[in-house]
Design a protein around this motif. Structure first.
Motif, PDB file in Angstrom:
ATOM      1  N   ALA A 192       0.862  -1.191   0.000  1.00 55.25           N
ATOM      2  CA  ALA A 192       0.000   0.000   0.000  1.00 55.25           C
ATOM      3  C   ALA A 192       0.894   1.235   0.000  1.00 55.25           C
ATOM      4  CB  ALA A 192      -0.930  -0.005   1.205  1.00 55.25           C
ATOM      5  N   PRO A 193       1.595   1.475  -1.113  1.00 50.23           N
ATOM      6  CA  PRO A 193       2.597   2.543  -1.107  1.00 50.23           C
ATOM      7  C   PRO A 193       2.016   3.937  -1.003  1.00 50.23           C
ATOM      8  CG  PRO A 193       2.313   1.663  -3.320  1.00 50.23           C
ATOM      9  CD  PRO A 193       1.510   0.794  -2.401  1.00 50.23           C
ATOM     10  N   ARG A 194       0.762   4.121  -1.416  1.00 52.29           N
ATOM     11  CA  ARG A 194       0.199   5.473  -1.432  1.00 52.29           C
ATOM     12  C   ARG A 194      -0.304   5.893  -0.062  1.00 52.29           C
ATOM     13  NH1 ARG A 194      -4.796   7.753  -2.056  1.00 52.29           N
ATOM     14  NH2 ARG A 194      -4.766   9.821  -3.007  1.00 52.29           N
ATOM     15  N   ALA A 195      -1.031   5.014   0.595  1.00 56.00           N
ATOM     16  CA  ALA A 195      -1.619   5.345   1.893  1.00 56.00           C
ATOM     17  C   ALA A 195      -2.121   4.077   2.540  1.00 56.00           C
ATOM     18  CB  ALA A 195      -2.770   6.337   1.732  1.00 56.00           C
ATOM     19  N   ALA A 196      -2.255   4.113   3.851  1.00 55.50           N
ATOM     20  CA  ALA A 196      -2.842   2.997   4.580  1.00 55.50           C
ATOM     21  C   ALA A 196      -3.364   3.493   5.921  1.00 55.50           C
ATOM     22  CB  ALA A 196      -1.828   1.882   4.798  1.00 55.50           C
ATOM     23  N   ALA A 197      -4.475   2.919   6.361  1.00 55.62           N
ATOM     24  CA  ALA A 197      -4.962   3.097   7.719  1.00 55.62           C
ATOM     25  C   ALA A 197      -4.646   1.805   8.451  1.00 55.62           C
ATOM     26  CB  ALA A 197      -6.461   3.384   7.732  1.00 55.62           C
TER      27      ALA A 197
END
Length: 385
Positions: free
Chosen positions: A9-14
């Motif tokens: 998840a290179p862009r974003a992750a929660a």
């Protein structure tokens, strides 16, 4: 706690720490007066954390019931294999009635029309009757009418009175007199309801009331925001022994030098007074980064390389800028922490809420579905199923 690596998840992750949810539930249970049990509220997709994974973690931490609001939420939990006792806080109309009954959940009711609809369904169902003790939303305001409806449910061939409840408007305001009045009103009503219907479950306390007033615990508390490690009073969660379960990360998509007079973002609202290094963070308001955060004063800050850096310019749909100090060797791909800890620094949902003059609930619920949820247990990524 070490933040788990999320290479997929290179862009974003929660990042949701399920073990933190378990510990928060255990902490809250330890605050209950003897005999009271905990109902974990997992509505709104578990306050943005993911309803089914959080529900399982809450049950593992000692919750005895779960609560949602809609028929769809109840159906989704059952489809995910969560078969624990479930309360649907409602309201329900039309086809929602049959859907809730099919899940085996216990709906909350307050009107004769709701009783009519459940009796028309014809299947056995346990219900909770709600008194409006001062919230001014759902529930019967007149205690006498509420007791009459309890009696009607008790006499029904298909309905069973499982409990009576209310909801507090100002439990999160320390010392507020309205909270004390609501508690007194409901306690008088509950005493009469229990006398007429022995064995019912009496419940009223939300997270704030659970932490603030043991007299509000009755037989069960309904804790929502606190099980996620968010402080119901908008302060530091650690003050109440709570551990934030959510870390929200992104990445630097670009790092570039802006000369004096150069600008960042729509409207040229941020203009460099001198040569400055700007990082572009790969999330924006479509991901839940509220546009108003770019207007906050003092500037909103996120973490890069374990240091606080201020937002620069207007938040866009898919990105926003940050001002990077000259001595921070940042590169594209570096982690950005919007909520959570990095090194010795920390940004909380409560801090972001204060910038927006809102509440931490809205920050967590506002992280959009475009941001993947990644579940872990103290740093070890796990399959939430």
């Amino acid at each position: 706690m070490e933040t788990p690596a999320v290479d997929d998840a290179p862009r974003a992750a929660a990042l949701v720490n399920l073990t933190a949810v378990e510990r928060n539930v255990a902490t809250l249970r330890g605050r209950l007066r003897p005999g009271a049990v905990l109902c974990a509220v997992v509505k709104a997709d578990g306050y943005g954390h993911g309803a089914a994974p959080v529900a399982r973690a809450a049950l593992a931490g000692g919750a005895e019931k779960l609560a949602v609001v809609t028929a769809g939420e109840a159906t989704a939990l059952r489809a995910a294999g969560v078969d624990a006792p479930l309360i649907v806080l409602g309201p329900l109309r039309g086809a929602e009635v049959a859907a809730v009954v099919a899940t085996g959940a216990e709906p909350v009711i307050s009107t004769d029309e709701e009783i009519d609809a459940l009796e028309a369904d014809g299947r056995p169902v346990a219900v909770h009757l709600k008194l409006d003790s001062g919230m001014g939303r759902l529930g019967e305001r007149d205690p006498e009418l509420a007791l009459e409806r309890c009696a009607r449910v008790g006499a029904s061939a298909t309905l069973r009175l499982a409990g009576v409840m209310t909801h507090f408007a100002t439990a999160d305001v320390p010392g507020d007199a309205a909270f004390a009045r609501q508690l007194e009103t409901f306690a008088r009503f509950a005493e009469r309801a229990r006398a007429a219907h022995p064995g019912i479950v009496v419940h009223a306390a939300n997270s704030a009331a659970t932490l603030a007033e043991p007299a509000s615990h009755f037989d069960m508390v309904r804790t929502g925001v606190a099980i996620y490690g968010l402080d119901p009073f908008g302060a530091d969660p650690a003050a109440n022994g709570l551990e934030p379960a959510l870390t929200w990360t992104s990445r630097l998509a670009a790092v570039k030098r802006i000369e004096g007079g150069g600008s960042v973002g729509y409207g040229r609202r941020w203009v460099a007074a001198a040569p400055t290094t700007i990082g572009t963070v790969a999330v924006g308001y479509a991901d839940g980064v509220r546009r108003a955060l770019g207007f906050a004063q003092p500037p909103t800050e996120v973490l890069v390389g374990g240091r606080r850096v201020p937002l620069a310019g207007t938040v866009s749909m898919d990105s926003f800028g940050v001002e990077l100090p000259d001595d921070l060797p940042a590169r594209p791909g570096d982690r950005v922490t919007l909520i959570g800890a990095d090194g010795g620094e920390r940004v909380t949902a409560e801090e972001l809420a204060a910038r927006l003059q809102t509440i931490n609930y809205e920050i967590a619920c506002g992280i959009s579905a475009r941001v993947p949820r990644v579940y872990h247990r103290d740093g070890a990524v796990v399959d939430p199923a």
